[in-house]
Design an enzyme around this catalytic site. Structure first.
Site, PDB file in Angstrom:
ATOM      1  N   LYS A  16       0.837  -1.214   0.000  1.00 37.37           N
ATOM      2  CA  LYS A  16       0.000   0.000   0.000  1.00 37.37           C
ATOM      3  C   LYS A  16       0.866   1.257   0.000  1.00 37.37           C
ATOM      4  CE  LYS A  16      -1.944  -1.551   3.772  1.00 37.37           C
ATOM      5  NZ  LYS A  16      -1.440  -2.944   3.821  1.00 37.37           N
ATOM      6  N   GLY A  42       3.107  -0.738   8.761  1.00 35.32           N
ATOM      7  CA  GLY A  42       4.481  -0.526   8.313  1.00 35.32           C
ATOM      8  C   GLY A  42       4.446  -0.476   6.798  1.00 35.32           C
ATOM      9  N   HIS A  43       4.579   0.706   6.243  1.00 37.30           N
ATOM     10  CA  HIS A  43       4.463   0.899   4.792  1.00 37.30           C
ATOM     11  C   HIS A  43       5.814   1.293   4.216  1.00 37.30           C
ATOM     12  CE1 HIS A  43      -0.110   1.855   5.212  1.00 37.30           C
ATOM     13  NE2 HIS A  43       0.222   0.676   5.685  1.00 37.30           N
TER      14      HIS A  43
HETATM   15  P1  GDP Z   1       2.235  -2.199   3.020  1.00 35.70           P
HETATM   16  O1  GDP Z   1       2.158  -2.398   4.487  1.00 35.70           O
HETATM   17  O2  GDP Z   1       0.998  -2.675   2.311  1.00 35.70           O
HETATM   18  O3  GDP Z   1       2.611  -0.803   2.609  1.00 35.70           O
HETATM   19  O4  GDP Z   1       3.410  -3.172   2.506  1.00 35.70           O
HETATM   20  P2  GDP Z   1       4.859  -3.377   3.211  1.00 35.70           P
HETATM   21  O5  GDP Z   1       5.682  -2.192   2.937  1.00 35.70           O
HETATM   22  O6  GDP Z   1       4.673  -3.821   4.609  1.00 35.70           O
HETATM   23  O7  GDP Z   1       5.383  -4.655   2.423  1.00 35.70           O
HETATM   24  C1  GDP Z   1       5.494  -4.658   1.045  1.00 35.70           C
HETATM   25  C2  GDP Z   1       6.949  -4.991   0.673  1.00 35.70           C
HETATM   26  O8  GDP Z   1       7.025  -5.305  -0.703  1.00 35.70           O
HETATM   27  C3  GDP Z   1       7.901  -3.822   0.858  1.00 35.70           C
HETATM   28  O9  GDP Z   1       9.167  -4.330   1.184  1.00 35.70           O
HETATM   29  C4  GDP Z   1       7.919  -3.166  -0.514  1.00 35.70           C
HETATM   30  O10 GDP Z   1       9.113  -2.434  -0.777  1.00 35.70           O
HETATM   31  C5  GDP Z   1       7.858  -4.387  -1.388  1.00 35.70           C
HETATM   32  N1  GDP Z   1       7.196  -4.203  -2.691  1.00 35.70           N
HETATM   33  C6  GDP Z   1       6.097  -3.462  -3.012  1.00 35.70           C
HETATM   34  N2  GDP Z   1       5.761  -3.680  -4.303  1.00 35.70           N
HETATM   35  C7  GDP Z   1       6.652  -4.570  -4.799  1.00 35.70           C
HETATM   36  C8  GDP Z   1       6.809  -5.217  -6.068  1.00 35.70           C
HETATM   37  O11 GDP Z   1       6.052  -5.039  -7.004  1.00 35.70           O
HETATM   38  N3  GDP Z   1       7.861  -6.105  -6.178  1.00 35.70           N
HETATM   39  C9  GDP Z   1       8.718  -6.366  -5.150  1.00 35.70           C
HETATM   40  N4  GDP Z   1       9.694  -7.253  -5.351  1.00 35.70           N
HETATM   41  N5  GDP Z   1       8.596  -5.778  -3.958  1.00 35.70           N
HETATM   42  C10 GDP Z   1       7.562  -4.899  -3.773  1.00 35.70           C
HETATM   43  P1  IMO Z   2       0.133  -2.840   7.198  1.00 35.83           P
HETATM   44  O1  IMO Z   2      -0.590  -1.509   7.164  1.00 35.83           O
HETATM   45  C1  IMO Z   2       0.169  -6.993   8.502  1.00 35.83           C
HETATM   46  C2  IMO Z   2      -1.885  -7.899  12.269  1.00 35.83           C
HETATM   47  C3  IMO Z   2      -1.015  -8.348  13.405  1.00 35.83           C
HETATM   48  C4  IMO Z   2      -1.982  -9.275  14.123  1.00 35.83           C
HETATM   49  C5  IMO Z   2      -3.318  -8.556  13.964  1.00 35.83           C
HETATM   50  C6  IMO Z   2      -3.728  -7.719  15.157  1.00 35.83           C
HETATM   51  O2  IMO Z   2       1.608  -2.721   7.205  1.00 35.83           O
HETATM   52  O3  IMO Z   2      -0.395  -3.763   6.148  1.00 35.83           O
HETATM   53  P2  IMO Z   2      -2.887  -5.380  16.115  1.00 35.83           P
HETATM   54  O4  IMO Z   2      -1.548  -4.966  16.647  1.00 35.83           O
HETATM   55  O5  IMO Z   2      -3.370  -4.573  14.968  1.00 35.83           O
HETATM   56  O6  IMO Z   2      -3.922  -5.507  17.203  1.00 35.83           O
HETATM   57  O7  IMO Z   2      -2.643  -6.895  15.575  1.00 35.83           O
HETATM   58  O8  IMO Z   2      -3.173  -7.725  12.832  1.00 35.83           O
HETATM   59  N1  IMO Z   2      -1.489  -6.606  11.649  1.00 35.83           N
HETATM   60  C7  IMO Z   2      -0.865  -6.504  10.482  1.00 35.83           C
HETATM   61  N2  IMO Z   2      -0.404  -7.448   9.632  1.00 35.83           N
HETATM   62  N3  IMO Z   2       0.292  -5.689   8.172  1.00 35.83           N
HETATM   63  C8  IMO Z   2      -0.200  -4.722   8.995  1.00 35.83           C
HETATM   64  O9  IMO Z   2      -0.233  -3.421   8.658  1.00 35.83           O
HETATM   65  C9  IMO Z   2      -0.766  -5.121  10.226  1.00 35.83           C
HETATM   66  N4  IMO Z   2      -1.312  -4.449  11.274  1.00 35.83           N
HETATM   67  C10 IMO Z   2      -1.756  -5.372  12.118  1.00 35.83           C
HETATM   68  O10 IMO Z   2       0.128  -9.033  12.955  1.00 35.83           O
HETATM   69  O11 IMO Z   2      -2.076 -10.499  13.448  1.00 35.83           O
HETATM   70 MG    MG Z   3       3.163  -3.344   6.042  1.00 34.52          MG
END
Ligand code: GDP
Ligand code: IMO
Ligand code: MG
Length: 427
Positions: A16, A42-43
């Site tokens: 995202k 964590g984005h």
């Molecule tokens: P979010 O929480 O939905 O914002 O996603 P996260 O940042 O937690 O996890 C997504 C991971 O995938 C991060 O390490 C991004 O840098 C990586 N990522 C996002 N899009 C792509 C993609 O198209 N290919 C690859 N290889 N990595 C990606």
């Molecule tokens: P983003 O925005 C993945 C999960 C936790 C746990 C459950 C409840 O990066 O996609 P909480 O602390 O919210 O009460 O935990 O939700 N969880 C996530 N898993 N990505 C997240 O955020 C999450 N935020 C919470 O691991 O299973």
């Molecule tokens: Mg995340």
């Protein structure tokens, strides 16, 4: 003018942050808004090879000219908020303007204490929360024992509210959990220490956003968590405590559903999950390990390993339905290079009965076995591809099949973490 929602279509971590950053920098976005969750998110954003992670802050914080908004539906730890802002400043980023809702609820240190002791108490039934106090803060909100941002500016009210909130919790901590009771005055003192820095950021964000939309500004709502973690529509009780679905944007921001033009579901080309709970396509073999390794599937917030499995089209159809998705953004297609054939879950079998849609009950979902179709794989490195037509034929076929199975058009495809590593399908 346009209000766009970006949200997670699976169990989180779909990309995202990348999708938000992409739209924020390629379209003219005026506001990026968080409407639910807190610093459990964590984005990741990768700009010119430099990696940034946002947790509580909207990802627009990195983009000049964008105003970032933390709306009323978010639970805010002031400590985490300023820690995150300061760490960006330390890295030489000048954060864009930030506005915080006066009605957002506050996470105090006791919320994370309670989160952790509750998890310990649950033992093998634990949710696997992030331990950030998210659940206890939302519980206080619904229980009408919450502290809101505006309360930090009225010492008398704050004192009363902290007292009321800790009254029962201290009994629980001492008598059930065998922990020391929390001192009201020290909590009040800690929260007050953030008030001065917070005050200039605080506003009526519902008014701000509705006025912006009246003035033809573009507002991007950046989802956190995901559909399957939604407290109503996810895999309850293994969910977060807020509403990360599209409907949650309206309550979390104070904008009406008629104002939303586009709802983009971000979805990985396979599936991951962090924490406990059912996950029908989860892999426990070398394929799972390979996805984990190539995909770099380690949590951005907690550093926990993500569980990995194949793409689940039942989840995709469900997410399309409960969110009214207009588009999908398919990430991490590049990770799937190097399989001869790629399984895709098209339905479940539950006690001998085929389910094409999400089973109605929790028990059925726990018993769901994936029904796989096998799509031909590809071996080429996709990370440098920039046009859909330049993808290997089997990769194109994979994307088009997922589109058909989910019932929502795939607008963009990610082939790497970088902003530029994206293909727009209609281009
Ligand atoms: P979010 O929480 O939905 O914002 O996603 P996260 O940042 O937690 O996890 C997504 C991971 O995938 C991060 O390490 C991004 O840098 C990586 N990522 C996002 N899009 C792509 C993609 O198209 N290919 C690859 N290889 N990595 C990606
Ligand atoms: P983003 O925005 C993945 C999960 C936790 C746990 C459950 C409840 O990066 O996609 P909480 O602390 O919210 O009460 O935990 O939700 N969880 C996530 N898993 N990505 C997240 O955020 C999450 N935020 C919470 O691991 O299973
Ligand atoms: Mg995340």
């Amino acid at each position: 003018m346009p209000a766009i929602v970006i949200l997670g279509a699976q169990w989180g971590d779909e990309g995202k942050g990348k999708a938000t950053d992409l739209l924020t920098t390629t379209d003219t976005i005026d506001y990026v808004v968080r409407t639910s969750g807190g610093h459990n998110a964590g984005h990741t954003i990768v700009v010119d090879g430099q990696k940034f992670a946002t947790h509580l802050l909207p990802s627009g914080i990195l983009t000049p000219g964008v105003t970032s908004v933390i709306a009323n539906g978010v639970v805010i730890s002031p400590e985490a908020l300023f820690r995150e802002l300061d760490s960006l400043i330390e890295r030489g980023v000048a954060p864009s303007p930030l506005v915080v809702s006066a009605n957002a609820h506050v996470i105090a240190s006791y919320h994370s204490t309670i989160d952790k002791v509750t998890e310990r108490f649950l033992g093998k039934n634990r949710i696997g929360t992030t331990g950030r106090g998210i659940g206890p803060a939302y519980a206080d909100k619904v229980n009408r024992l919450g502290i809101r941002v505006a309360d930090l500016f009225d010492v008398g009210i704050l004192q009363q509210k902290v007292e009321a909130s800790l009254d029962l919790k201290n009994q629980l901590l001492a008598k059930v959990y065998n922990r020391r009771a929390i001192d009201v005055d020290s909590v009040v003192e800690e929260l007050l220490s953030y008030a001065e820095r917070l005050r200039p950021m605080v506003a009526d964000t519902s008014l701000l956003l509705n006025t912006a939309l009246d003035e033809d500004k573009t507002v991007l709502f950046e989802g956190a968590q995901a559909t399957m973690l939604d407290v109503d529509h996810g895999t309850y009780p293994f969910v977060t405590s807020s509403s990360p679905i599209a409907g949650g944007v309206c309550t979390g921001a104070g904008v009406g559903p008629t104002r939303i033009d586009r709802v983009i579901g971000v979805i990985k080309a396979y599936t991951t999950r962090v924490g406990s709970g059912p996950f029908p396509t989860e892999l426990f073999d070398e394929d799972g390990e390979k996805l984990w390794k190539i995909g770099g599937e380690v949590g951005v917030s907690t550093g926990r390993n993500r569980r990995c499995g194949w793409y689940d089209a039942v989840v995709a159809r469900y997410a399309s339905r409960v969110n009214g998705l207009t588009d999908l953004f398919l990430t991490k297609l590049d990770v799937l290079s190097s399989w001869d054939r790629v399984p895709v879950c098209v339905a479940y079998e539950v006690d001998g009965v085929r389910h094409d849609e999400m089973p109605m009950t929790q028990t059925e979902f726990h018993h769901a076995k994936p029904v796989y179709e096998y799509l031909p794989g590809w071996w080429e490195d996709l990370s440098g591809v920039r046009r859909f037509a330049d993808l290997p034929k089997n990769a194109q076929h994979y994307v088009k099949t997922l589109e058909e199975l989910s019932g929502t058009r795939i607008w963009g495809v990610g082939v790497g973490p970088g902003r530029e590593q994206t293909l727009v399908v209609d281009d």
